[in-house]
Design an enzyme around this catalytic site. Structure first.
Site, PDB file in Angstrom:
ATOM      1  N   ASP A 159      -2.406   8.787   2.520  1.00  0.00           N
ATOM      2  CA  ASP A 159      -2.866   7.752   3.456  1.00  0.00           C
ATOM      3  C   ASP A 159      -2.167   7.920   4.804  1.00  0.00           C
ATOM      4  O   ASP A 159      -2.792   7.804   5.860  1.00  0.00           O
ATOM      5  CB  ASP A 159      -2.581   6.363   2.867  1.00  0.00           C
ATOM      6  CG  ASP A 159      -3.125   6.238   1.458  1.00  0.00           C
ATOM      7  OD1 ASP A 159      -4.343   6.350   1.295  1.00  0.00           O
ATOM      8  OD2 ASP A 159      -2.324   6.077   0.516  1.00  0.00           O
ATOM      9  N   HIS A 187      -1.689   1.748  -2.686  1.00  0.00           N
ATOM     10  CA  HIS A 187      -2.583   2.880  -2.428  1.00  0.00           C
ATOM     11  C   HIS A 187      -3.976   2.467  -2.908  1.00  0.00           C
ATOM     12  O   HIS A 187      -4.422   2.818  -3.993  1.00  0.00           O
ATOM     13  CB  HIS A 187      -2.104   4.138  -3.158  1.00  0.00           C
ATOM     14  CG  HIS A 187      -3.151   5.212  -3.152  1.00  0.00           C
ATOM     15  ND1 HIS A 187      -3.510   5.874  -2.008  1.00  0.00           N
ATOM     16  CD2 HIS A 187      -3.932   5.716  -4.130  1.00  0.00           C
ATOM     17  CE1 HIS A 187      -4.476   6.732  -2.286  1.00  0.00           C
ATOM     18  NE2 HIS A 187      -4.752   6.656  -3.575  1.00  0.00           N
TER      19      HIS A 187
END
Ligand code: NAX
Length: 334
Positions: A159, A187
């Site tokens: 990410d 996440h």
């Protein structure tokens, strides 16, 4: 050459491992002078495929790899490991409820935590990649009480890399010119990619990203959304989930954990929260900005200003993690 490190990758017959094992074996994580024993764990029905991966790894003829072990036996896999990269997990199948997915993964990560507790080195460092990564990591950590909690992390580096690349692309600079973007929380699509404290090097001059982008609407809107749903966008296009970029992110995460973060920069990792960081509820694996010392010890970056906008997003992703933890707790073996 230094004593070989024993590095375990689970889910070794899967698509992420297919890129990851080669990168680790050629020195991308532990450097060009560190020899390695690579240990490949998958489940019994995958042993045929794993045999093919083993053959290919042998055929890569990698001088740093002193030996390779391919197994379905957790005891063989976890014994004496220095690093455990837990990629294997139960995937979400069509029609599967979120709770069913958590239930299946609690089982896997309970037993892998217990195997770590019984067989791994007490200094082992564990990275959980398999989803839901934060909660799987929490379950794993709780089942390995003889290992320090700080030695368990989950991956939000993909990410971070995605966020960094979006900003670099927007400003037409190289990815490494952008530093200190933060991923807060889970996440998942509730994560908060935060560029408020990030900097960018433009022609040798360091600037705050917000000042350089000059478009708060983009930074607070499209940028965040793009990063949050990037995994789903890749699946939609490729009909398979991110693998090459996930393997690269695992290498980045592990390399920084092994060598430490460079002066003045930090990275995001899912780490154990004891309740003393930025008002985040205790007893969660929550992604935070950390610096890492040469011995692998991490510290949360202190003193960042949290705006109301950020607070709301940080709390939202924390709430999702609390819910996941509470659901997972229902399935924990008594
Ligand atoms: P694949 O389905 O290609 O491979 C997974 C492998 O894990 C399979 O070979 C399977 O047999 C094995 N496995 C299942 N249970 C196991 C167990 N108990 N012990 C050992 N091996 C086991 O998935 P892949 O694309 O490689 O993705 C792996 C995991 O990473 C998934 O859970 C995925 O959701 C997760 N991801 C996490 C990311 C993150 O940033 N944290 C990003 C990439 C990825 O989506």
């Amino acid at each position: 050459m230094a004593e070989p490190l024993r590095v375990l990758v689970t889910g070794a017959a899967g698509q992420i491992a297919y890129s990851l094992l080669y990168s680790i074996g050629k020195g991308d994580v532990f450097g060009p002078k560190q020899s390695l024993v690579l240990i490949l764990l998958d489940i019994p029905p995958m042993m045929g495929v794993l045999d093919g991966v083993l053959m290919e790894l042998q055929d890569c003829s990698l001088p740093l790899v002193s030996s390779i072990v391919a197994t379905a036996d957790p005891k063989v896999a976890f014994t004496g490991v220095d690093f455990a990269i837990l990629v294997g997990a139960m995937p979400r199948r069509e029609g599967m409820e979120r709770a069913d997915l958590l239930k299946a993964n609690v089982k896997i990560f309970e037993s892998q935590g217990q195997a770590i507790n019984s067989y791994a080195k007490k200094t082992v460092k564990v990275l959980v990649v398999g989803n839901p990564a934060n909660t799987n990591c929490l379950v794993c950590m709780k089942n390995a009480p003889s290992i320090p909690k700080e030695n368990f992390t989950c991956m939000t580096r993909l990410d971070q890399n995605r966020a960094q690349a979006q900003i670099a692309n927007r400003l037409s600079v190289s990815c490494d010119a952008v530093q200190n973007v933060i991923i807060w929380g889970n996440h998942s699509s509730t994560q908060f990619p935060d560029a408020a404290h990030a900097s960018v090097d433009i022609n040798g001059k360091k600037e705050n990203v917000v000042a350089a982008v000059k478009n708060d609407d983009w930074l607070n809107g499209e940028f965040i959304k793009t990063v949050q749903v990037r995994g789903a966008s890749v699946i939609k296009a490729r009909k398979l989930s991110s693998a090459m970029s996930a393997a690269k992110a695992i290498c980045d995460h592990m390399k920084d954990w092994w060598f430490g973060t460079p002066e003045g920069s930090w990275v995001s990792m899912g780490v154990y929260n004891n309740g003393s960081y930025y008002g985040i509820p205790a007893d969660l694996i929550y992604s935070l900005p950390v610096t890492i010392g040469k011995g692998g010890e991490w510290s949360v970056v202190p003193g960042l200003t949290i705006t109301d906008f950020a607070r709301e997003k940080m709390d939202l992703t924390a709430k999702e993690l609390v819910d996941e933890r509470d659901t997972a707790n229902q399935f924990v073996q008594p």
